[in-house]
Design an enzyme around this catalytic site. Structure first.
Site, PDB file in Angstrom:
ATOM      1  N   GLU A 163       0.656  -1.155  -0.277  1.00 25.73           N
ATOM      2  CA  GLU A 163       0.263  -0.011  -0.301  1.00 25.73           C
ATOM      3  C   GLU A 163       0.891   0.924   0.139  1.00 25.73           C
ATOM      4  OE1 GLU A 163      -3.471   0.452  -0.795  1.00 25.73           O
ATOM      5  OE2 GLU A 163      -2.416   2.152  -0.685  1.00 25.73           O
ATOM      6  N   LYS A 223       8.296  -1.226  -1.536  1.00 30.37           N
ATOM      7  CA  LYS A 223       7.641  -0.694  -0.718  1.00 30.37           C
ATOM      8  C   LYS A 223       8.611  -0.216   0.265  1.00 30.37           C
ATOM      9  CE  LYS A 223       4.327   0.345   2.430  1.00 30.37           C
ATOM     10  NZ  LYS A 223       3.275   0.898   2.495  1.00 30.37           N
ATOM     11  N   CYS A 279       4.992   3.744   9.621  1.00 29.19           N
ATOM     12  CA  CYS A 279       5.808   3.440   8.557  1.00 29.19           C
ATOM     13  C   CYS A 279       6.845   3.063   8.394  1.00 29.19           C
ATOM     14  CB  CYS A 279       5.134   3.649   6.667  1.00 29.19           C
ATOM     15  SG  CYS A 279       3.711   2.513   6.868  1.00 29.19           S
TER      16      CYS A 279
HETATM   17  C1  UDX Z   1       3.775   7.169   4.333  1.00 30.83           C
HETATM   18  C2  UDX Z   1       3.728   7.166   2.370  1.00 30.83           C
HETATM   19  O1  UDX Z   1       3.955   8.492   2.185  1.00 30.83           O
HETATM   20  C3  UDX Z   1       2.969   6.206   2.295  1.00 30.83           C
HETATM   21  O2  UDX Z   1       3.808   6.079   0.976  1.00 30.83           O
HETATM   22  C4  UDX Z   1       3.020   4.636   2.518  1.00 30.83           C
HETATM   23  O3  UDX Z   1       2.434   4.085   2.517  1.00 30.83           O
HETATM   24  C5  UDX Z   1       2.828   4.821   4.098  1.00 30.83           C
HETATM   25  O4  UDX Z   1       3.682   5.616   4.848  1.00 30.83           O
HETATM   26  P1  UDX Z   1       2.101   8.658   6.199  1.00 30.83           P
HETATM   27  O5  UDX Z   1       2.790   7.581   6.882  1.00 30.83           O
HETATM   28  O6  UDX Z   1       0.713   8.200   5.617  1.00 30.83           O
HETATM   29  O7  UDX Z   1       2.445   8.167   4.739  1.00 30.83           O
HETATM   30  O8  UDX Z   1       2.481  10.228   5.759  1.00 30.83           O
HETATM   31  P2  UDX Z   1       3.945  10.987   4.916  1.00 30.83           P
HETATM   32  O9  UDX Z   1       2.724  12.203   4.196  1.00 30.83           O
HETATM   33  O10 UDX Z   1       4.720  10.304   4.288  1.00 30.83           O
HETATM   34  O11 UDX Z   1       4.443  11.295   6.280  1.00 30.83           O
HETATM   35  C6  UDX Z   1       5.512  11.128   7.193  1.00 30.83           C
HETATM   36  C7  UDX Z   1       5.862  11.918   7.858  1.00 30.83           C
HETATM   37  O12 UDX Z   1       6.789  12.643   7.263  1.00 30.83           O
HETATM   38  C8  UDX Z   1       5.375  12.790   8.740  1.00 30.83           C
HETATM   39  O13 UDX Z   1       5.016  12.989  10.055  1.00 30.83           O
HETATM   40  C9  UDX Z   1       5.142  14.258   8.059  1.00 30.83           C
HETATM   41  O14 UDX Z   1       4.664  16.065   8.743  1.00 30.83           O
HETATM   42  C10 UDX Z   1       6.383  14.713   7.679  1.00 30.83           C
HETATM   43  N1  UDX Z   1       7.072  14.991   6.006  1.00 30.83           N
HETATM   44  C11 UDX Z   1       6.118  14.201   5.350  1.00 30.83           C
HETATM   45  C12 UDX Z   1       8.144  16.079   6.516  1.00 30.83           C
HETATM   46  O15 UDX Z   1       8.107  16.458   8.237  1.00 30.83           O
HETATM   47  N2  UDX Z   1       8.070  16.719   5.694  1.00 30.83           N
HETATM   48  C13 UDX Z   1       8.208  16.421   4.252  1.00 30.83           C
HETATM   49  O16 UDX Z   1       7.743  17.744   3.156  1.00 30.83           O
HETATM   50  C14 UDX Z   1       7.166  15.548   3.827  1.00 30.83           C
END
Ligand code: UDX
Ligand code: ADP
Length: 465
Positions: A163, A223, A279
């Site tokens: 996913e 993944k 994740c």
């Molecule tokens: C992530 C992956 O993006 C997704 O493809 C996978 O299936 C699951 O893990 P998610 O954990 O839901 O998704 O959120 P994501 O948007 O990736 O953000 C992860 C963390 O990184 C958050 O705490 C977010 O605030 C942080 N982040 C993200 C930053 O600090 N800066 C950024 O530029 C992007």
């Protein structure tokens, strides 16, 4: 090839729930049953009022409303759903192990194994079993070994279908995925037929060019690799943020300048208080563990550094608060705005807020938390899980309030930890008036830039400047 008419998904969490809701909405000819051993969770998915479903995800209630009762069902009867389905998704949680071999690194596969054993026990007809949870490479092998040794003549095909949805945008991500990845046994006809059956499901709304098929190991490793690369970008920009603070550069300007290079790209370059979520950390630890288990120490060390940098960013942020408040926060009220690991979700797993709060509590601060979607029970559960102090003490030292203005009243400092849109809409003059002076504001997400809060009188710290 057999057409899929009944799908069962084991695990009604952040992955299983939204994914199955969208499959059901897009495939009205397939019955989709999502099962979970957690009765409360299933009851919430079945709540008459769709706004009460157990996970907060924009756009999801409408999808559930359309499909639920038609061809989308939520149930605790795991055996019945397994029995009826031709295709079974496994979407149970795979947390990092907290005991024994691989503690703190390897994924705990006990929930997956229990599912496999249950499927093996119940199945009387051939099944396609799809791994949906993030799993270490070669989990499919373990699944196969459990399923194929049942001796009851039932045939299983095992697919990996990782996913890639991100929380907060899960519905959009599922409607229009960049790609769908399906790994299977490409060597055999049965394997290829199983893969085609799953391709058919997605082809109801995803272009076939965007559906990739690979061998199982490539799919599983893709993944982990995708999440490791994304997390690495955040740690890389966060590393630069500290250097920016020392040199007078501005990390937002640096991010913009490098992001315009089409080879680098502009996404995932937002410097922050640190990444969270279920994740990133788990998958990298997993990668590190796998690399080590093959003796690839240089590879393991390389990726581990992404986590080390992230931990550093979280504690550096908390330490900045203490240092700025004249080296002590003891007895001082500090308001935390945001507890979720990112906006538009009520998920708090690995959220930076938990570690910042813990740090400040160790410094004897009076911490008050406001988050628009996270419950007080969840906040205390997160803190208790860390085990830094007793549950009673956590409840005595930290307060959770339902109104942001209440959280900020009489506070010495505000720390903004989640980028919820509503934070930029507050009456910041009013908040400033009611705070202790000097009124400190630590913006861990850089979302208040345009508001010129220094002009109101705030002493503001932003990461990377
Ligand atoms: C992530 C992956 O993006 C997704 O493809 C996978 O299936 C699951 O893990 P998610 O954990 O839901 O998704 O959120 P994501 O948007 O990736 O953000 C992860 C963390 O990184 C958050 O705490 C977010 O605030 C942080 N982040 C993200 C930053 O600090 N800066 C950024 O530029 C992007
Ligand atoms: P994710 O983010 O991976 O979806 P969650 O923790 O949100 O993780 O959801 C996983 C769900 O799987 C939980 O609701 C849990 O109760 C459920 N679960 C775990 N093991 C089993 C099992 N053997 N049978 C049914 N459901 C299970």
């Amino acid at each position: 090839m057999k057409k899929i008419k009944n799908i069962c998904c084991i695990g009604a969490g952040y992955v299983g729930g939204p994914t199955m809701a969208i499959i059901a909405q897009k495939c009205p000819h397939i019955n989709v049953t999502v099962v979970d051993i957690n009765e409360k969770r299933i009851a919430a998915w079945n709540d008459e009022n769709v706004e009460n479903i157990p996970i907060y995800e924009p756009g999801l209630p409408a999808v559930v409303k359309e499909a639920r009762g038609r061809n989308l069902f939520f149930s605790t009867d795991v055996d019945a759903a397994i029995d009826q389905a031709e295709m079974i998704f496994i979407s149970v949680n795979t947390p990092t192990k907290t005991y024994g071999m691989g503690k703190g690194m390897a994924a705990d596969l006990k929930f997956i194994e229990l599912c496999a054993r249950q499927i093996a026990r119940v199945a009387t007809t051939d099944k396609i079993v799809v791994e949906k949870s993030t799993l270490p490479v070669r989990t499919a092998e373990a699944l196969r070994s459990i399923l194929e040794n049942t001796g009851n003549g039932v045939k299983f095909q095992i697919l990996s279908n990782p996913e890639f949805l991100a929380e907060g945008t899960a519905v959009e991500d599922l409607f229009a995925p960049d790609r769908v990845l399906i790994g299977g046994d490409v060597e055999t006809e049965e394997g290829r037929a199983a893969m085609e059956a799953l391709v058919e499901v997605y082809a109801n709304w995803v272009n076939r060019e965007n559906i990739l098929t690979t061998n199982v190991w490539s799919s599983e490793l893709s993944k982990l690799t995708a999440n490791a690369f994304l997390a690495q970008r955040v740690s890389s920009i966060n590393a630069m943020s500290e250097l920016c603070e020392k040199t007078g550069a501005d990390v937002n300007e640096v991010a913009k300048a490098i992001g315009m290079d089409s080879r680098i790209g502009s996404k995932f370059l937002k410097s922050s208080v640190g990444f969270g979520g279920s994740c990133f950390q788990k998958d990298i630890l997993n990668l590190v563990y796998i690399a080590k288990s093959y003796g690839l120490d240089a590879v393991a060390d390389y990726w581990e550094q992404v986590i080390i940098m992230n931990d550093h960013q979280k504690s550096r942020f908390a330490a900045t608060i203490v240092k700025t408040l004249f080296n002590t926060v003891s007895g001082k009220k500090i308001a935390l705005l945001g507890w979720a690991f990112k906006k538009d979700t009520n998920d708090t797993r690995e959220s930076a807020a938990i570690y910042v709060a813990d740090y400040l509590l160790n410094e004897q601060a009076e911490v008050v938390v406001y988050d628009p979607k996270v419950t007080a029970a969840q906040i205390f559960a997160d803190l208790d899980y860390l085990g830094s102090r007793s549950p009673e003490e956590n409840r005595r030292l930290l307060k959770v309030v339902a109104k942001p203005y209440e959280a900020c009243a009489d506070a010495h400092a505000i720390a903004l930890l989640t980028e919820w849109d509503e934070f930029a809409t507050y009456d910041w003059e009013k908040i400033h008036t009611n705070m202790m002076k000097p009124a400190f504001l630590f913006d861990g997400r850089g979302i208040l830039e345009e508001l010129q809060l220094e002009e109101i009188g705030f002493k503001k710290y932003r990461i990377g400047r």
